[in-house]
Scaffold this motif. Structure first.
Motif, PDB file in Angstrom:
ATOM      1  N   LYS A 174      30.139   4.521 -15.376  1.00 39.80           N
ATOM      2  CA  LYS A 174      29.955   3.585 -16.490  1.00 39.80           C
ATOM      3  C   LYS A 174      28.509   3.466 -16.965  1.00 39.80           C
ATOM      4  O   LYS A 174      28.210   3.580 -18.155  1.00 39.80           O
ATOM      5  CB  LYS A 174      30.462   2.196 -16.088  1.00 39.80           C
ATOM      6  N   ARG A 175      27.613   3.195 -16.019  1.00 35.65           N
ATOM      7  CA  ARG A 175      26.227   2.901 -16.436  1.00 35.65           C
ATOM      8  C   ARG A 175      25.237   3.102 -15.286  1.00 35.65           C
ATOM      9  O   ARG A 175      25.613   3.135 -14.115  1.00 35.65           O
ATOM     10  CB  ARG A 175      26.137   1.464 -16.941  1.00 35.65           C
ATOM     11  N   GLU A 176      23.988   3.199 -15.669  1.00 35.01           N
ATOM     12  CA  GLU A 176      22.903   3.283 -14.696  1.00 35.01           C
ATOM     13  C   GLU A 176      22.738   1.925 -14.019  1.00 35.01           C
ATOM     14  O   GLU A 176      22.765   0.875 -14.676  1.00 35.01           O
ATOM     15  CB  GLU A 176      21.610   3.683 -15.412  1.00 35.01           C
ATOM     16  N   ILE A 177      22.567   1.927 -12.703  1.00 36.68           N
ATOM     17  CA  ILE A 177      22.399   0.679 -11.951  1.00 36.68           C
ATOM     18  C   ILE A 177      20.943   0.567 -11.508  1.00 36.68           C
ATOM     19  O   ILE A 177      20.454   1.394 -10.735  1.00 36.68           O
ATOM     20  CB  ILE A 177      23.340   0.635 -10.744  1.00 36.68           C
ATOM     21  N   LEU A 178      20.284  -0.454 -12.020  1.00 42.48           N
ATOM     22  CA  LEU A 178      18.883  -0.686 -11.680  1.00 42.48           C
ATOM     23  C   LEU A 178      18.689  -1.954 -10.858  1.00 42.48           C
ATOM     24  O   LEU A 178      17.830  -2.016  -9.980  1.00 42.48           O
ATOM     25  CB  LEU A 178      18.041  -0.778 -12.959  1.00 42.48           C
ATOM     26  N   THR A 179      19.481  -2.983 -11.147  1.00 39.90           N
ATOM     27  CA  THR A 179      19.443  -4.241 -10.407  1.00 39.90           C
ATOM     28  C   THR A 179      20.871  -4.601 -10.007  1.00 39.90           C
ATOM     29  O   THR A 179      21.845  -4.005 -10.489  1.00 39.90           O
ATOM     30  CB  THR A 179      18.853  -5.380 -11.256  1.00 39.90           C
ATOM     31  N   GLU A 181      22.632  -6.978 -10.878  1.00 43.79           N
ATOM     32  CA  GLU A 181      23.425  -7.440 -12.028  1.00 43.79           C
ATOM     33  C   GLU A 181      24.205  -6.290 -12.673  1.00 43.79           C
ATOM     34  O   GLU A 181      25.277  -6.507 -13.259  1.00 43.79           O
ATOM     35  CB  GLU A 181      22.524  -8.109 -13.075  1.00 43.79           C
ATOM     36  N   ASP A 182      23.685  -5.081 -12.545  1.00 45.81           N
ATOM     37  CA  ASP A 182      24.352  -3.926 -13.150  1.00 45.81           C
ATOM     38  C   ASP A 182      25.642  -3.545 -12.434  1.00 45.81           C
ATOM     39  O   ASP A 182      26.452  -2.781 -12.967  1.00 45.81           O
ATOM     40  CB  ASP A 182      23.399  -2.723 -13.163  1.00 45.81           C
ATOM     41  N   TYR A 245      26.358   8.696 -12.736  1.00 39.20           N
ATOM     42  CA  TYR A 245      25.209   7.919 -12.284  1.00 39.20           C
ATOM     43  C   TYR A 245      25.180   7.774 -10.754  1.00 39.20           C
ATOM     44  O   TYR A 245      26.161   7.404 -10.130  1.00 39.20           O
ATOM     45  CB  TYR A 245      25.227   6.532 -12.923  1.00 39.20           C
ATOM     46  N   SER A 247      22.730   5.831  -7.996  1.00 36.18           N
ATOM     47  CA  SER A 247      21.632   4.876  -7.800  1.00 36.18           C
ATOM     48  C   SER A 247      21.305   4.772  -6.316  1.00 36.18           C
ATOM     49  O   SER A 247      22.199   4.538  -5.483  1.00 36.18           O
ATOM     50  CB  SER A 247      22.030   3.494  -8.336  1.00 36.18           C
ATOM     51  N   THR A 249      20.577   2.903  -3.869  1.00 42.66           N
ATOM     52  CA  THR A 249      20.582   1.524  -3.371  1.00 42.66           C
ATOM     53  C   THR A 249      20.354   1.452  -1.866  1.00 42.66           C
ATOM     54  O   THR A 249      19.862   0.450  -1.362  1.00 42.66           O
ATOM     55  CB  THR A 249      21.923   0.856  -3.705  1.00 42.66           C
ATOM     56  N   THR A 310      18.763   7.660  -9.813  1.00 41.87           N
ATOM     57  CA  THR A 310      17.871   6.553 -10.154  1.00 41.87           C
ATOM     58  C   THR A 310      17.361   5.834  -8.913  1.00 41.87           C
ATOM     59  O   THR A 310      18.146   5.422  -8.051  1.00 41.87           O
ATOM     60  CB  THR A 310      18.610   5.525 -11.037  1.00 41.87           C
TER      61      THR A 310
END
Length: 345
Positions: A174-179, A181-182, A245, A247, A249, A310
């Protein structure tokens, strides 16, 4: 005189024939001897069947091969280890149960399935418990980790060593996870671990426990958005084909246990037990080296295969996961405090 000579001749011939008969018997015995020794030697060789759920390219398998080589070496060929990869002997939970019951000789399992048989191993599943692999090894290889392994004797298992998967990271389509909240609302496949599920709920995701073999298709069909695993599993499972994506983490450190049936281990001689234990410890070091290099090097491979890799600021993730520590403080608070004290030294 002739009769005397004839009698002597008969006696000599009889003696020679008797001697040849004995000689022939000795030759036959000598010819049979090596075969008998070989048969006895083959009969004394013990074979241990070792299963794991990964492919032949995975560090689990590389560690298993090293273990087999060292066992053969340190027992002078008295014990052979036969390896069954790709979940040939069953899924990890099934293999652990098999080792406990004696229907499976030995296995390598990710830590999470083991928690179904001894919940104290859940302590290793807490998010952000370890900052790095050195911290993890300090705890696993010390008295704390050994005490947990000893507890497995209650269910018929001998714990030999802690192998390693490494740190787990989130992927999704779906999307890039940076925090943190993502992560909100994303359907993320997790292992069947209550602590893992609690952690992803605390981080705002929708955790979905699922067998690893179903994950690729589930992402492809949109049943889930992503999953979490070390880089080597992401590559091995071809997750890069269905998730864009990745990330970093590093939310869970993932150990893996090398286990053997306790009765089988006790059936070995003292020298053989020492040899198997030594082989396990040395194979553990080798497997960890492979896992570390694999996870480091495969990030570039995943990137080359189209994934957007990321780096993330872990602060918000760690803060969200404090809820998990509070939730399980009554059950695991003492263990966690002990680990934190060990790492503070």
């Amino acid at each position: 005189m002739r009769r005397v000579l004839a009698t002597v001749l008969v006696l000599v011939l009889s003696f020679n024939l008797a001697a040849c008969g004995n000689s022939t018997g000795d030759v036959k015995s000598a010819e049979k001897g090596p075969d008998s020794v070989k048969e006895n030697t083959e009969a004394s060789v013990k074979t241990i069947q070792l299963g794991h759920g990964q492919t032949e390219a995975h560090p689990y398998h590389l560690g298993a091969v090293k273990f087999a080589e060292l066992v053969d070496q340190y027992t002078d060929g008295q014990i052979k280890v036969e390896i069954f990869p790709n979940a040939t002997l069953g899924a990890e939970r099934d293999m652990v149960e098999g080792v406990s019951m004696g229907s499976v000789d030995a296995c390598i399992t990710t830590n999470a399935p083991l928690t179904n048989f001894n919940s104290n191993f859940n302590v290793f599943e807490f998010p952000y418990l370890f900052e790095n692999v050195e911290d993890a090894h300090k705890v696993l290889d010390g008295e704390f980790g050994q005490n947990l392994m000893d507890e497995l004797g209650n269910i018929g298992i001998k714990g030999l060593a802690y192998f390693e998967n490494g740190f787990r990271n989130v992927t999704n389509s779906k999307r890039e996870i940076l925090t943190v909240e993502d992560l909100a609302g994303l359907k993320i496949r997790t292992m069947e671990s209550e602590v893992h599920i609690a952690a992803f709920k605390a981080m705002g995701a929708n955790p979905t426990p699922m067998n690893w073999g179903e994950v690729y298709t589930a992402i492809q069909q949109g049943t889930i958005d992503g999953q979490e695993n070390p880089a080597m599993a992401i590559l091995d499972g071809k997750i890069f084909e269905v998730n864009k994506y990745l990330s970093l983490t590093e939310h869970f450190y993932s150990p893996a246990e090398l286990l053997i049936n306790a009765d089988l281990f006790q059936s070995l001689t003292t020298q053989q037990q020492e040899a198997v234990q030594r082989a396990a410890q040395e194979a553990c070091i080798y497997e960890r080296e492979q896992a570390f290099a694999f996870n480091r090097d495969k990030l570039q491979t995943l990137s080359d295969n189209g994934m957007k890799v990321t780096e993330v600021d872990k602060t918000s993730f760690k803060e969200a996961c404090q809820k998990v520590y509070e939730q399980y403080s009554d059950e695991y608070g003492t263990q966690i405090a002990e680990i934190q004290a060990l790492l503070a030294d």
